[in-house]
Design an enzyme around this catalytic site. Sequence first.
Site, PDB file in Angstrom:
ATOM      1  CB  ALA A 147      -0.920   0.000   1.219  1.00  0.00           C
ATOM      2  CE  LYS A 148       5.431   0.727  -3.623  1.00  0.00           C
ATOM      3  NZ  LYS A 148       4.527  -0.392  -3.973  1.00  0.00           N
ATOM      4  NE  ARG A 149      -3.190   3.587   1.937  1.00  0.00           N
ATOM      5  CZ  ARG A 149      -3.480   3.062   0.774  1.00  0.00           C
ATOM      6  NH1 ARG A 149      -2.541   2.925  -0.129  1.00  0.00           N
ATOM      7  NH2 ARG A 149      -4.717   2.663   0.485  1.00  0.00           N
TER       8      ARG A 149
END
Length: 273
Positions: free
Chosen positions: A95-97
């Site tokens: 998700a690369k949050r």
Amino acid sequence: MTTQELITQIRKKQSFLVVGLDTDLDKIPKHLLEEEDPIFAFNKAIIDATHDLCVGYKPNIAFYEAYGIKGWKSLEKTIHYLNDNYPEQFTIADAKRGDIGNTSTRYAKAFFESLNFDSVTIAPYMGRDSVEPFLDFEDKHTIVLALTSNKGAFDFQTQLVDGTELYKKVLETSKTYKNSDRLMYVVGATKATYLTDIRAIIPEAFLLVPGVGAQGGSLSEVCTYGMTKDVGLLVNSSRGIIYKSQGEDFASAARGAAKDMQKAMQEILQAAF
């Protein structure tokens, strides 16, 4: 899933392969478009065909968000299917949050509690208070982007800051975070020669390694420079496995590609241990 449980699966299956579920309606076999949920139908077939050859699955969340609520429902069905039928699989929400305090906590709850993923990828650019909320969750893993495989990685990640590359500062600083033992790191396979320096900073942490196969990364180089006594590697392959065929034999073709990678990994593990 605990780290030890993951290590046990790697040794049992003689594999450290993660299959990326970057499911694109423009690329899946056309006959699946007639299904009620083509994305889930594709994912289910890939999972059923490859589960004994890999130790994890990594849905790239963008490929689901792009289709709105229908895509999110497909993601939910995929993770529930994995957890219900193949609970030994290590699941990664790619998700690369990453955001400040309360926002990061909500991201973490979304992926760790609502969807029950084992891990999530995050961008560390905003620092400690954007990472530590993810680390509050026991037996969950936070995978920090450290040195990625894309060309743009050189824009920032390898730039010198006070004489040290930025990605090394990320690694060093992250070790001071609360519950840092729950950290893993993304290191692209196309940056394999950097692994010696990386292992000097984080000698035992697990690395998620994309870029082997379609992006040109070398499995043998990654293992030469990055493997630990507990293997310490999760090598992801997406397009090279799931899109091996666009015909009705897509699942068996994916299994063949996954089997080739598993065999190569088995040979490396047998030689190393």
